[in-house]
Design an enzyme around this catalytic site. Structure first.
Site: not given
Ligand code: AMP
Length: 120
Positions: A36, A93, A106, A108
């Protein structure tokens, strides 16, 4: 004591269909969708459909079939986005020091431009 999975995290809600995502692809055990808040022209998240908190939890506890399907979807995204030749970065992360915001495992996948050297 090991950490407990939070059933109300944002990716759990996406998996339950409670909030939308921009789906790119999926297979039996994994889902890929656009981040997002993209940090590069291509910024896609790949998550397992079952509840794992982080890389360690997933790798330690997921059946090998789920792990195989997960990395297959990662590779499918690399093919689909045509970045195998130019390159990309995969980041996961974990926990406090890793600044993990969403406690559902997850990775990236970042690409589409030169991403520079590793983070400071
Ligand atoms: P992390 O810091 O590795 O946990 O990354 C979480 C990621 O999830 C971040 O890059 C956010 O931009 C992404 N994120 C959070 N909410 C959403 C959502 N609803 N849809 C898509 N990505 C999201």
């Amino acid at each position: 004591m090991s950490k407990a999975y939070d059933n109300y995290n944002v990716f759990a809600k996406i998996l339950k269909g409670e909030i939308p995502c921009q789906k790119i692809d999926e297979n039996k055990f994994s889902l890929a969708f656009t981040d997002i808040n993209p940090q590069a022209p291509i910024h896609i998240l790949v998550i397992p459909k079952n509840p794992y908190i982080d890389f360690y939890d997933f790798t330690k506890n997921a059946p090998s079939e789920e792990i195989k399907f997960f990395w297959e979807l990662v590779n499918d995204i690399i093919s689909k986005k045509n970045i195998s030749e130019k390159g990309f970065r995969i980041i996961t992360n974990s926990g406090k020091d890793g600044n993990q915001d969403v406690p559902h495992f997850h990775v990236h996948i970042l690409g589409g431009r030169n991403l520079g050297k590793m983070i400071s």
